[in-house]
Design a protein around this motif. Structure first.
Motif, PDB file in Angstrom:
ATOM      1  N   LEU A 250      32.293  48.610  87.503  1.00  0.00           N
ATOM      2  CA  LEU A 250      33.770  48.377  87.559  1.00  0.00           C
ATOM      3  C   LEU A 250      34.234  47.171  88.731  1.00  0.00           C
ATOM      4  O   LEU A 250      34.904  46.199  88.544  1.00  0.00           O
ATOM      5  CB  LEU A 250      34.598  49.541  87.678  1.00  0.00           C
ATOM      6  CG  LEU A 250      36.066  49.496  88.211  1.00  0.00           C
ATOM      7  CD1 LEU A 250      36.702  48.992  86.813  1.00  0.00           C
ATOM      8  CD2 LEU A 250      36.364  50.982  88.492  1.00  0.00           C
ATOM      9  N   VAL A 251      33.343  47.613  89.944  1.00  0.00           N
ATOM     10  CA  VAL A 251      33.491  46.686  91.214  1.00  0.00           C
ATOM     11  C   VAL A 251      33.033  45.234  90.717  1.00  0.00           C
ATOM     12  O   VAL A 251      33.737  44.320  91.116  1.00  0.00           O
ATOM     13  CB  VAL A 251      33.042  47.319  92.075  1.00  0.00           C
ATOM     14  CG1 VAL A 251      32.911  46.292  93.339  1.00  0.00           C
ATOM     15  CG2 VAL A 251      33.497  48.557  92.641  1.00  0.00           C
ATOM     16  N   PHE A 252      31.943  45.247  89.976  1.00  0.00           N
ATOM     17  CA  PHE A 252      31.411  43.813  89.311  1.00  0.00           C
ATOM     18  C   PHE A 252      32.413  42.984  88.788  1.00  0.00           C
ATOM     19  O   PHE A 252      32.531  41.645  88.833  1.00  0.00           O
ATOM     20  CB  PHE A 252      30.116  44.045  88.856  1.00  0.00           C
ATOM     21  CG  PHE A 252      29.589  42.913  88.163  1.00  0.00           C
ATOM     22  CD1 PHE A 252      29.636  42.513  86.903  1.00  0.00           C
ATOM     23  CD2 PHE A 252      28.991  41.628  89.121  1.00  0.00           C
ATOM     24  CE1 PHE A 252      28.984  41.272  86.135  1.00  0.00           C
ATOM     25  CE2 PHE A 252      28.392  40.552  88.484  1.00  0.00           C
ATOM     26  CZ  PHE A 252      28.663  40.518  87.253  1.00  0.00           C
ATOM     27  N   PHE A 253      33.085  43.765  87.869  1.00  0.00           N
ATOM     28  CA  PHE A 253      34.072  42.789  86.965  1.00  0.00           C
ATOM     29  C   PHE A 253      35.189  42.674  87.683  1.00  0.00           C
ATOM     30  O   PHE A 253      35.980  41.921  87.488  1.00  0.00           O
ATOM     31  CB  PHE A 253      34.288  43.883  85.589  1.00  0.00           C
ATOM     32  CG  PHE A 253      33.190  43.788  84.665  1.00  0.00           C
ATOM     33  CD1 PHE A 253      33.234  42.627  83.906  1.00  0.00           C
ATOM     34  CD2 PHE A 253      32.306  44.761  84.271  1.00  0.00           C
ATOM     35  CE1 PHE A 253      32.328  42.382  82.772  1.00  0.00           C
ATOM     36  CE2 PHE A 253      31.397  44.514  83.281  1.00  0.00           C
ATOM     37  CZ  PHE A 253      31.194  43.677  82.549  1.00  0.00           C
ATOM     38  N   ILE A 254      35.705  43.449  88.575  1.00  0.00           N
ATOM     39  CA  ILE A 254      36.861  43.178  89.298  1.00  0.00           C
ATOM     40  C   ILE A 254      36.512  41.910  90.291  1.00  0.00           C
ATOM     41  O   ILE A 254      37.362  41.136  90.327  1.00  0.00           O
ATOM     42  CB  ILE A 254      37.107  44.455  90.301  1.00  0.00           C
ATOM     43  CG1 ILE A 254      37.781  45.601  89.380  1.00  0.00           C
ATOM     44  CG2 ILE A 254      38.232  44.136  91.188  1.00  0.00           C
ATOM     45  CD1 ILE A 254      38.009  46.899  90.299  1.00  0.00           C
ATOM     46  N   LEU A 255      35.319  41.915  90.731  1.00  0.00           N
ATOM     47  CA  LEU A 255      34.997  40.761  91.514  1.00  0.00           C
ATOM     48  C   LEU A 255      34.864  39.401  90.469  1.00  0.00           C
ATOM     49  O   LEU A 255      35.541  38.242  90.961  1.00  0.00           O
ATOM     50  CB  LEU A 255      33.794  40.985  92.090  1.00  0.00           C
ATOM     51  CG  LEU A 255      33.660  42.049  93.289  1.00  0.00           C
ATOM     52  CD1 LEU A 255      32.220  41.796  93.659  1.00  0.00           C
ATOM     53  CD2 LEU A 255      34.356  41.330  94.490  1.00  0.00           C
ATOM     54  N   LEU A 256      34.384  39.579  89.448  1.00  0.00           N
ATOM     55  CA  LEU A 256      34.567  38.491  88.524  1.00  0.00           C
ATOM     56  C   LEU A 256      36.119  38.180  88.289  1.00  0.00           C
ATOM     57  O   LEU A 256      36.391  36.998  88.200  1.00  0.00           O
ATOM     58  CB  LEU A 256      33.802  38.777  87.239  1.00  0.00           C
ATOM     59  CG  LEU A 256      32.242  38.848  87.266  1.00  0.00           C
ATOM     60  CD1 LEU A 256      31.707  39.251  85.845  1.00  0.00           C
ATOM     61  CD2 LEU A 256      31.595  37.432  87.874  1.00  0.00           C
ATOM     62  N   PHE A 257      36.824  38.850  88.031  1.00  0.00           N
ATOM     63  CA  PHE A 257      38.232  38.701  87.634  1.00  0.00           C
ATOM     64  C   PHE A 257      38.918  38.010  88.740  1.00  0.00           C
ATOM     65  O   PHE A 257      39.680  37.153  88.454  1.00  0.00           O
ATOM     66  CB  PHE A 257      38.818  39.931  87.173  1.00  0.00           C
ATOM     67  CG  PHE A 257      40.398  39.529  86.884  1.00  0.00           C
ATOM     68  CD1 PHE A 257      41.602  40.021  87.825  1.00  0.00           C
ATOM     69  CD2 PHE A 257      40.514  39.183  85.740  1.00  0.00           C
ATOM     70  CE1 PHE A 257      42.693  39.816  87.476  1.00  0.00           C
ATOM     71  CE2 PHE A 257      41.999  39.069  85.536  1.00  0.00           C
ATOM     72  CZ  PHE A 257      43.052  39.261  86.186  1.00  0.00           C
ATOM     73  N   SER A 258      38.599  38.276  89.804  1.00  0.00           N
ATOM     74  CA  SER A 258      39.389  38.076  91.161  1.00  0.00           C
ATOM     75  C   SER A 258      38.744  36.474  91.355  1.00  0.00           C
ATOM     76  O   SER A 258      39.601  35.598  91.738  1.00  0.00           O
ATOM     77  CB  SER A 258      39.031  38.846  92.402  1.00  0.00           C
ATOM     78  OG  SER A 258      37.664  38.854  92.642  1.00  0.00           O
ATOM     79  N   MET A 259      37.612  36.223  91.063  1.00  0.00           N
ATOM     80  CA  MET A 259      36.971  35.050  91.281  1.00  0.00           C
ATOM     81  C   MET A 259      37.524  33.931  90.193  1.00  0.00           C
ATOM     82  O   MET A 259      37.429  32.741  90.746  1.00  0.00           O
ATOM     83  CB  MET A 259      35.683  34.783  91.480  1.00  0.00           C
ATOM     84  CG  MET A 259      34.908  35.711  92.682  1.00  0.00           C
ATOM     85  SD  MET A 259      33.135  35.927  92.384  1.00  0.00           S
ATOM     86  CE  MET A 259      32.651  34.224  92.539  1.00  0.00           C
ATOM     87  N   SER A 260      37.893  34.136  89.108  1.00  0.00           N
ATOM     88  CA  SER A 260      38.434  33.433  88.159  1.00  0.00           C
ATOM     89  C   SER A 260      39.741  33.055  88.225  1.00  0.00           C
ATOM     90  O   SER A 260      40.169  32.112  87.655  1.00  0.00           O
ATOM     91  CB  SER A 260      38.128  34.195  86.666  1.00  0.00           C
ATOM     92  OG  SER A 260      39.135  35.202  86.692  1.00  0.00           O
ATOM     93  N   GLN A 261      40.624  33.639  89.157  1.00  0.00           N
ATOM     94  CA  GLN A 261      41.815  33.308  89.389  1.00  0.00           C
ATOM     95  C   GLN A 261      41.893  32.451  90.522  1.00  0.00           C
ATOM     96  O   GLN A 261      41.776  32.564  91.862  1.00  0.00           O
ATOM     97  CB  GLN A 261      42.652  34.555  89.737  1.00  0.00           C
ATOM     98  CG  GLN A 261      42.534  35.422  88.721  1.00  0.00           C
ATOM     99  CD  GLN A 261      43.202  35.180  87.216  1.00  0.00           C
ATOM    100  OE1 GLN A 261      44.181  34.524  87.259  1.00  0.00           O
ATOM    101  NE2 GLN A 261      42.330  35.426  86.412  1.00  0.00           N
ATOM    102  N   ILE A 262      42.078  31.025  90.173  1.00  0.00           N
ATOM    103  CA  ILE A 262      41.989  29.905  90.903  1.00  0.00           C
ATOM    104  C   ILE A 262      43.340  29.456  91.006  1.00  0.00           C
ATOM    105  O   ILE A 262      44.151  28.992  90.177  1.00  0.00           O
ATOM    106  CB  ILE A 262      41.102  28.648  90.722  1.00  0.00           C
ATOM    107  CG1 ILE A 262      39.710  29.356  90.541  1.00  0.00           C
ATOM    108  CG2 ILE A 262      40.903  27.463  91.685  1.00  0.00           C
ATOM    109  CD1 ILE A 262      38.690  28.419  90.172  1.00  0.00           C
ATOM    110  N   ASP A 263      43.961  29.230  92.437  1.00  0.00           N
ATOM    111  CA  ASP A 263      45.240  28.548  92.529  1.00  0.00           C
ATOM    112  C   ASP A 263      45.000  27.009  92.631  1.00  0.00           C
ATOM    113  O   ASP A 263      44.535  26.333  93.156  1.00  0.00           O
ATOM    114  CB  ASP A 263      45.578  28.883  94.013  1.00  0.00           C
ATOM    115  CG  ASP A 263      47.317  28.396  94.371  1.00  0.00           C
ATOM    116  OD1 ASP A 263      47.590  27.344  93.874  1.00  0.00           O
ATOM    117  OD2 ASP A 263      47.798  29.369  94.792  1.00  0.00           O
ATOM    118  N   ALA A 264      45.713  26.605  91.311  1.00  0.00           N
ATOM    119  CA  ALA A 264      45.568  25.157  91.252  1.00  0.00           C
ATOM    120  C   ALA A 264      45.805  24.154  92.394  1.00  0.00           C
ATOM    121  O   ALA A 264      45.386  23.316  92.435  1.00  0.00           O
ATOM    122  CB  ALA A 264      46.116  24.839  89.846  1.00  0.00           C
ATOM    123  N   THR A 265      47.063  24.606  92.986  1.00  0.00           N
ATOM    124  CA  THR A 265      47.511  23.837  93.821  1.00  0.00           C
ATOM    125  C   THR A 265      46.798  23.713  95.050  1.00  0.00           C
ATOM    126  O   THR A 265      46.484  22.866  95.742  1.00  0.00           O
ATOM    127  CB  THR A 265      49.029  24.589  94.323  1.00  0.00           C
ATOM    128  OG1 THR A 265      49.947  24.377  93.055  1.00  0.00           O
ATOM    129  CG2 THR A 265      49.726  23.509  95.252  1.00  0.00           C
TER     130      THR A 265
END
Length: 259
Positions: A28-43
């Protein structure tokens, strides 16, 4: 006295559940980290990229990020490079059209005389004819000079005549119309569903030979196919059918050249 046996406390869950729970928690922690890393602020990402791009220390290295708006300097450099390439690729330019009507007529007279002399020398007058008209110099080439029956690929036997003609055309700026003609016998093949396709393909083959083998300017040529609809004789005998299967080349006067 015998010691009393202490009762072992009852376990609420088997031992394997502990390992299983730890594993599920880690996943669960691993997938949470993956999800958080995939959210990139384009600006923010673009701002960081621009800051690196504007830094002089990185000028010698190509940027890994594709630029949306190249600089004016890059555009000017590319334009200069293209101009230099064009200048180098065109060392031999064809004759200019800044000639008088008298000079044009003289050129047409000379090319007609040279073609006629070539035909006489090689005894080709029964297969190729040359005439001068109001349009310019008109050459009529019978089918057997250039093609097999029902085909549009040039045969090699008479290519020396096209080579000689290309040399003459290379010394003058006049435009050239190439017309394909057939007899009235129908054709229906995969490549040529009708005489329209066959006649146009034959005209195009002649032009392509001049362009590919002798590097003549493609803008000087025009290909037209008339199928069987402009015969020079009635299609009532084998000789007349043969006369109608032809390619006509018109070396136009300068004032009649198409733009």
């Amino acid at each position: 006295m015998k010691p009393k046996n202490k009762k072992q406390p009852k376990r609420s869950a088997p031992l394997w559940m502990v390992t299983y729970s730890d594993m599920m928690t880690l996943i669960l922690v691993f997938f949470i980290l993956l999800f958080s890393m995939s959210q990139i602020d384009a600006t923010k990402f673009n701002a960081v990229a621009e800051s690196y791009r504007d830094n002089v220390i990185f000028d010698f290295m190509p940027s890994p990020i594709e630029e949306e708006n190249p600089t004016d300097y890059e555009e000017e450099s590319e334009t200069d490079g293209e101009n230099d390439s064009e200048d180098e690729s065109q060392p031999d330019q064809e004759p200019s059209q800044d000639i008088t009507a008298e000079e044009d007529q003289q050129n047409l007279d000379e090319i007609y005389e040279e073609i006629q002399a070539y035909l006489d020398e090689n005894e080709l007058n029964d297969m190729i004819t040359a005439n001068q008209t109001d349009q310019g110099v008109v050459l009529v080439l019978q089918e057997r000079v250039l093609f097999e029956t029902g085909e549009a690929e040039l045969i090699e036997d008479f290519q020396p005549f096209l080579d000689q003609l290309a040399l003459l055309l290379g010394n003058m700026p006049n435009n050239v119309e190439v017309e394909g003609h057939t007899d009235d016998r129908p054709i229906n093949t995969y490549r040529y569903p009708s005489n329209w396709e066959l006649s146009t393909a034959r005209a195009s083959s002649v032009i392509r030979y001049f362009i590919e083998e002798h590097s003549l300017d493609p803008t000087r040529f025009e290909a037209t196919g008339y199928a069987e609809y402009r015969p020079v004789s009635d299609n009532n005998s084998e000789d007349n059918l043969q006369r109608n299967r032809r390619v006509e080349m018109v070396i136009l006067e300068l004032d009649q050249g198409s733009s």
